[in-house]
Design an enzyme around this catalytic site. Sequence first.
Site: not given
Length: 393
Positions: A127, A207, A242
């Site tokens: 990311w 993460d 999400k």
Amino acid sequence: MLDQLEAQSPDALLALIKMHAEDPREDKIDLGVGVYRTNDGATPVFRSIKAAEQRLVDTQDSKSYLGPEGDTGFVHALKPYIFGKNATMSGRIEGMQTPGGTGAVRLAVALAKAAGVTRIHLGVPSWPNHAQILQDVGVETTTFHHAKDDGTADIDALLDAIGKARETDAVLLHGCCHNPTGVDYTEEQWEQIAQAFADKGILPILDVAYHGLGHGLEEDVAGVRKVLAKVPEALVAYSCDKNFGLYRDRVGAFYMIAKDASDLPTITSNANALARANWSMPPDHGGAAVRTVLRDEELTRQWLDELGEMRARMRRVRARLAAADNEAPGLNLAALGKQNGLFAMLPLSKDQIARLREDHGVYMAGSGRINVAGLHEGNTPKFIAALADVTKG
């Protein structure tokens, strides 16, 4: 003074969004923006969240400050889903709310630096904000390859990075549904990773941004739990963007696992001080809505059903792409069926990506990353045909 600043490169994704919006073609396809979409192309508010928000409207009697730790009820309600039956870890774990998973990652990196970490190992590609956060916080970054050309995880590269790490190093790993590749470590590989961390004694930063979008809530954090069962201390960043559809409400959590329960007050005080200097307190609304869902049996059931619908739809899209492997030679579409989450990487050239956009109205990141959820029954055949066209000899 301000005239001394140098212009920064614009966000390429924002430019892609603008180009897509200005394209008049009715059959254009947007695979760039990293949000979940339904079969109709919508990104709706979860029904469970809508119901929770109405309860907040009806019952919430104050908007007063909560403090840098945020909504502790929200933080504790998530724990069993992330950490399992041993969610308290014998008193060795504490958490706090953050502005999204981004805030949690930043807090993890800042706290690691304050504790003496000077260098963080990061698998690439990753990311993009990971590298930006590491640079902005001021820790050295060193990279290793996350995925192999065959679409599987490069476990040897990670184990080599851990094995060569210094005492003051940390390693930042995606917990599941890797962004941008969709390539996750297998259960057996997570066992190796956990043992490598235990043997080396360095700090893992995990993460977890797409929990529940891979194979299930339990399956998606099985690797994280394996690591936490082996190591004395760790930092975990968590996002509800999400899996609760709360993108713009910025809902995240940050957890600290200490060697001993007696260390937690000091660790937490440092995290609170860093949070206070960065954002004072996190936005409350989204966290309160998640807490309301997870404290109510019927709303929890509804949320789990909604999450299951999302996961099943993305698995169907992946299966359809994998079945088209022979239609676009050289892209290894078959591997997408074994990968997880919103994203996948296609080995396309810049020219091929440009042709997809110009000739077929298919918009995707210049890196080759696609958002799988941008595809559905109606546009997947067009996408496969476009891939076949730009890759033919």
